[in-house]
Each structure stands twice: as structure tokens, then as C-alpha cells.
Design a protein around this motif. Structure first.
Motif, PDB file in Angstrom:
ATOM      1  N   UNK A 163       0.842  -1.190   0.000  1.00  0.00           N
ATOM      2  CA  UNK A 163       0.000   0.000   0.000  1.00  0.00           C
ATOM      3  C   UNK A 163       0.882   1.247   0.000  1.00  0.00           C
ATOM      4  N   UNK A 164       0.867   2.022  -1.078  1.00  0.00           N
ATOM      5  CA  UNK A 164       1.689   3.229  -1.107  1.00  0.00           C
ATOM      6  C   UNK A 164       1.066   4.350  -0.289  1.00  0.00           C
ATOM      7  N   UNK A 165       1.844   5.361  -0.034  1.00  0.00           N
ATOM      8  CA  UNK A 165       1.320   6.582   0.580  1.00  0.00           C
ATOM      9  C   UNK A 165       0.272   7.191  -0.342  1.00  0.00           C
ATOM     10  N   UNK A 166      -0.808   7.718   0.242  1.00  0.00           N
ATOM     11  CA  UNK A 166      -1.867   8.340  -0.543  1.00  0.00           C
ATOM     12  C   UNK A 166      -1.754   9.856  -0.474  1.00  0.00           C
ATOM     13  N   UNK A 167      -1.989  10.507  -1.613  1.00  0.00           N
ATOM     14  CA  UNK A 167      -2.000  11.971  -1.676  1.00  0.00           C
ATOM     15  C   UNK A 167      -3.290  12.439  -2.338  1.00  0.00           C
ATOM     16  N   UNK A 168      -3.756  13.620  -1.937  1.00  0.00           N
ATOM     17  CA  UNK A 168      -5.000  14.191  -2.461  1.00  0.00           C
ATOM     18  C   UNK A 168      -4.761  15.667  -2.775  1.00  0.00           C
ATOM     19  N   UNK A 169      -4.376  15.994  -4.007  1.00  0.00           N
ATOM     20  CA  UNK A 169      -4.071  17.389  -4.340  1.00  0.00           C
ATOM     21  C   UNK A 169      -5.312  18.269  -4.288  1.00  0.00           C
ATOM     22  N   UNK A 170      -5.121  19.491  -3.813  1.00  0.00           N
ATOM     23  CA  UNK A 170      -6.248  20.414  -3.723  1.00  0.00           C
ATOM     24  C   UNK A 170      -7.084  20.144  -2.489  1.00  0.00           C
ATOM     25  N   UNK A 171      -8.291  20.727  -2.460  1.00  0.00           N
ATOM     26  CA  UNK A 171      -9.162  20.604  -1.292  1.00  0.00           C
ATOM     27  C   UNK A 171     -10.451  19.847  -1.592  1.00  0.00           C
ATOM     28  N   UNK A 172     -10.459  19.067  -2.682  1.00  0.00           N
ATOM     29  CA  UNK A 172     -11.692  18.398  -3.100  1.00  0.00           C
ATOM     30  C   UNK A 172     -12.183  17.337  -2.118  1.00  0.00           C
ATOM     31  N   UNK A 173     -11.276  16.772  -1.315  1.00  0.00           N
ATOM     32  CA  UNK A 173     -11.666  15.676  -0.430  1.00  0.00           C
ATOM     33  C   UNK A 173     -12.621  16.135   0.666  1.00  0.00           C
ATOM     34  N   UNK A 174     -12.496  17.402   1.072  1.00  0.00           N
ATOM     35  CA  UNK A 174     -13.377  17.926   2.120  1.00  0.00           C
ATOM     36  C   UNK A 174     -14.817  17.978   1.620  1.00  0.00           C
ATOM     37  N   UNK A 175     -15.706  17.262   2.278  1.00  0.00           N
ATOM     38  CA  UNK A 175     -17.113  17.225   1.882  1.00  0.00           C
ATOM     39  C   UNK A 175     -17.401  16.340   0.684  1.00  0.00           C
ATOM     40  N   UNK A 176     -16.402  15.598   0.206  1.00  0.00           N
ATOM     41  CA  UNK A 176     -16.588  14.799  -1.011  1.00  0.00           C
ATOM     42  C   UNK A 176     -17.688  13.752  -0.851  1.00  0.00           C
ATOM     43  N   UNK A 177     -17.786  13.146   0.322  1.00  0.00           N
ATOM     44  CA  UNK A 177     -18.753  12.060   0.526  1.00  0.00           C
ATOM     45  C   UNK A 177     -20.190  12.514   0.294  1.00  0.00           C
ATOM     46  N   UNK A 178     -20.451  13.810   0.385  1.00  0.00           N
ATOM     47  CA  UNK A 178     -21.814  14.312   0.188  1.00  0.00           C
ATOM     48  C   UNK A 178     -22.095  14.677  -1.271  1.00  0.00           C
ATOM     49  N   UNK A 179     -21.153  14.450  -2.159  1.00  0.00           N
ATOM     50  CA  UNK A 179     -21.330  14.824  -3.565  1.00  0.00           C
ATOM     51  C   UNK A 179     -21.635  13.599  -4.418  1.00  0.00           C
ATOM     52  N   UNK A 180     -22.086  13.845  -5.647  1.00  0.00           N
ATOM     53  CA  UNK A 180     -22.453  12.781  -6.586  1.00  0.00           C
ATOM     54  C   UNK A 180     -21.880  13.100  -7.958  1.00  0.00           C
ATOM     55  N   UNK A 181     -21.784  12.101  -8.828  1.00  0.00           N
ATOM     56  CA  UNK A 181     -21.385  12.382 -10.215  1.00  0.00           C
ATOM     57  C   UNK A 181     -22.328  13.374 -10.876  1.00  0.00           C
ATOM     58  N   UNK A 267     -16.005  18.659 -13.100  1.00  0.00           N
ATOM     59  CA  UNK A 267     -15.724  19.877 -12.341  1.00  0.00           C
ATOM     60  C   UNK A 267     -14.761  19.598 -11.196  1.00  0.00           C
ATOM     61  N   UNK A 268     -15.098  18.593 -10.372  1.00  0.00           N
ATOM     62  CA  UNK A 268     -14.214  18.234  -9.264  1.00  0.00           C
ATOM     63  C   UNK A 268     -12.865  17.739  -9.777  1.00  0.00           C
ATOM     64  N   UNK A 269     -12.901  16.949 -10.831  1.00  0.00           N
ATOM     65  CA  UNK A 269     -11.671  16.359 -11.349  1.00  0.00           C
ATOM     66  C   UNK A 269     -10.735  17.438 -11.885  1.00  0.00           C
ATOM     67  N   UNK A 270     -11.298  18.423 -12.575  1.00  0.00           N
ATOM     68  CA  UNK A 270     -10.482  19.502 -13.116  1.00  0.00           C
ATOM     69  C   UNK A 270      -9.791  20.276 -12.006  1.00  0.00           C
ATOM     70  N   UNK A 271     -10.511  20.535 -10.914  1.00  0.00           N
ATOM     71  CA  UNK A 271      -9.919  21.272  -9.796  1.00  0.00           C
ATOM     72  C   UNK A 271      -8.763  20.475  -9.191  1.00  0.00           C
ATOM     73  N   UNK A 272      -8.962  19.165  -9.024  1.00  0.00           N
ATOM     74  CA  UNK A 272      -7.912  18.327  -8.446  1.00  0.00           C
ATOM     75  C   UNK A 272      -6.724  18.228  -9.384  1.00  0.00           C
ATOM     76  N   UNK A 273      -6.993  18.071 -10.690  1.00  0.00           N
ATOM     77  CA  UNK A 273      -5.909  17.948 -11.654  1.00  0.00           C
ATOM     78  C   UNK A 273      -5.124  19.249 -11.765  1.00  0.00           C
TER      79      UNK A 273
END
Length: 278
Positions: A163-181, A267-273
Motif C-alpha cells: 500500500x503506497x502513501x496516498x495523496x490528495x491534491x487540492x481541497x476536493x476531499x473535504x465534503x466529497x462524501x456528500x457529492x455525486x457524479x 468539475x471536481x476532477x479539473x480542480x484536483x488535476x
């Protein structure tokens, strides 16, 4: 737009202005699946989304990551004055691994999202047999059975790997569980309808040779960013991306969505990328 490379027509979509960013899709390889993502990135980048020769030329016989990587190299040399950043997912990510191994000087940075490279997994023979069964069903014309086997193969659990170290660029992870495609646009739905005609070619000509391709870890170098969708955790393409990261001693960058995150959550993906590339 279209360019001809060594007699092979290659279609691409281009928009925006700024540093060059090349997008390579998975599956049959139609650039149109990136329209939503590109629209969000065009203010900051010159975005070129490239279709594969399967879409543009409808060739016969098994396709190869090497031939596709040469197509990408030709397009880079024809369109860009400087090495672009490359984002690619699935089969496009496998193409990018080949490109980066043989022509690292032509790529500024390569983000490879869930390349299903079975040779890096602890049980590659099992997965290759499952994918061969998918191709066999497709060759009989039973696309429903091929799709069922494909879903089964990609979601089947497997033995854990490092299992490698995980990284999450940007701030998209905050509140992500409440979002949908995001709901697909009418244009994307129409494109999906047309892509269904290419599915047999993908299953018969691309799936097996790409997932069976060898990966030269020693040749990949520091320009590579292995990535996976947070919603894909546990699935086969995610495990392959994690194995790639672990094999290189790199972190695994998690991005929004699953295997089709750049298509389903543009939208979310573009912000993270954007945060990752910046």
C-alpha cells in the motif's frame, strides 16, 4: 480536427491557451469524453484531447501500446513547441507508460490514472484468463456476456499488495462524501451511443494486448504520477495503479470519482488535476 501521421488519420480536440496539456482517453479512445474536463481547464492550459487510431482509422487486428505511443509522439511533435503535461486513464494510461519509457524527454509530467497493467499484480495469470474470456465472448458476438465478464473481472477482489502513501491534491476531499457524479450532458449521452459501435473493436483488439503489456519500471523515471479514483478502491484498475506506485516507490495520488472520474465528475476532477499539475 485531424492530423495524418505516417498515413494514419488521428482526430483531436483543442481548446484554450497556456502551457500544453495532452489528454488521452481510455476504452476505444474517443477524445470527446474529455469535453467536460477540457472546458474547465481551458482557461489555464492549451488542452488537446487525442482520439486513438481505433476511433479515427478503424484498423484491423490487435493494437499495441507501442504503436499508440508512436501516434502520441507524432502528435506532440506536430502540435507542441515544448513537452506537454499528459493526463491519461485506463488504456490511454498504458499508452502513456510506453511513451514515457521510450521518450521521456517529450513529456513534462505524466499523470497515469488506473492503468490496468496486470503484470504488476501478484496474481496476473488469473486476470489475464478473465480478460481472455471477455475477448472470446466478444468474438462470438455475445456483447452482453462480454460486458458481464468485463465487470466481473474489473471488480473481483484480489490479494492485497503493498500500500503506497496516498495523496490528495487540492481541497476536493473535504465534503466529497456528500457529492455525486454530474448528470451527463446530451452531447455526452449521444457520444456514448456512438461509442457502443466501437465496443466490439475495443474488446477484440485492445483489451488483451494492452492489459498484458510489460511495464519497464526502471525506464519510467521521475516524471510519472500514478493516480487512481477514490471510488475505485479495491477494484482491479485501482490495485494495478497502487502496484505501479509501490513498484516505483512513489505515492499514489487519489482523484475524485472512480475509473471514469474525469468523465463523470469533470468539475471536481479539473480542480484536483489543476492542483496536481500546479
Amino acid at each position: 480536427m485531424r492530423i495524418t501521421l505516417d498515413g494514419t488519420p488521428i482526430d483531436y480536440h483543442e481548446r484554450g491557451d497556456g502551457p500544453p496539456l495532452l489528454l488521452l482517453p481510455g476504452g476505444a479512445g474517443h477524445a470527446g469524453v474529455f469535453d467536460g474536463l477540457a472546458a474547465h481547464l481551458a482557461d489555464d492550459y492549451r488542452v488537446v484531447a487525442m482520439s486513438s487510431r481505433l476511433v479515427s482509422a478503424r484498423p484491423d487486428g490487435d493494437q499495441s501500446p507501442k504503436a499508440y505511443a508512436e501516434d502520441v509522439l507524432g502528435l506532440i511533435e506536430a502540435l507542441f513547441d515544448e513537452p506537454p503535461a499528459v493526463f491519461a486513464f485506463s488504456a490511454g494510461a498504458i499508452t502513456t507508460l510506453d511513451l514515457l519509457a521510450r521518450h521521456p524527454e517529450r513529456v513534462r509530467l505524466a499523470v497515469v490514472h488506473e492503468p490496468p497493467v496486470f503484470g504488476l499484480l501478484p496474481d496476473p495469470d488469473r486476470h489475464r484468463a478473465a480478460i481472455e474470456a471477455v475477448r472470446a465472448a466478444a468474438r462470438t458476438g455475445d456483447l452482453a456476456e462480454a460486458s458481464r465478464l468485463m465487470t466481473e473481472a474489473m471488480t473481483a477482489p484480489g490479494p492485497g499488495a503493498a500500500t503506497p502513501e496516498l495523496r490528495h491534491p487540492g481541497d476536493w476531499l473535504e465534503g466529497y462524501a456528500e457529492t455525486s457524479p454530474e448528470p451527463p450532458t446530451p452531447e455526452l449521452l449521444e457520444l456514448f451511443g456512438r461509442l457502443s459501435e466501437l465496443q466490439p473493436l475495443f474488446l477484440e483488439q485492445v483489451l488483451v494486448p494492452f492489459t498484458s503489456a510489460d511495464v519497464d519500471l526502471a525506464a519510467l523515471g521521475p516524471r510519472l504520477v500514478p493516480a487512481a479514483g477514490i471510488d475505485s478502491r479495491g477494484q482491479l484498475p485501482y490495485r494495478a495503479a497502487a502496484a505501479l506506485a509501490a513498484g516505483l516507490g512513489l505515492p499514489l495520488t487519489e482523484l475524485p470519482g472512480g475509473h471514469l472520474g474525469p468523465v463523470e465528475r469533470p468539475t471536481q476532477f479539473a480542480a484536483a488535476l489543476r492542483a496536481l499539475l500546479g
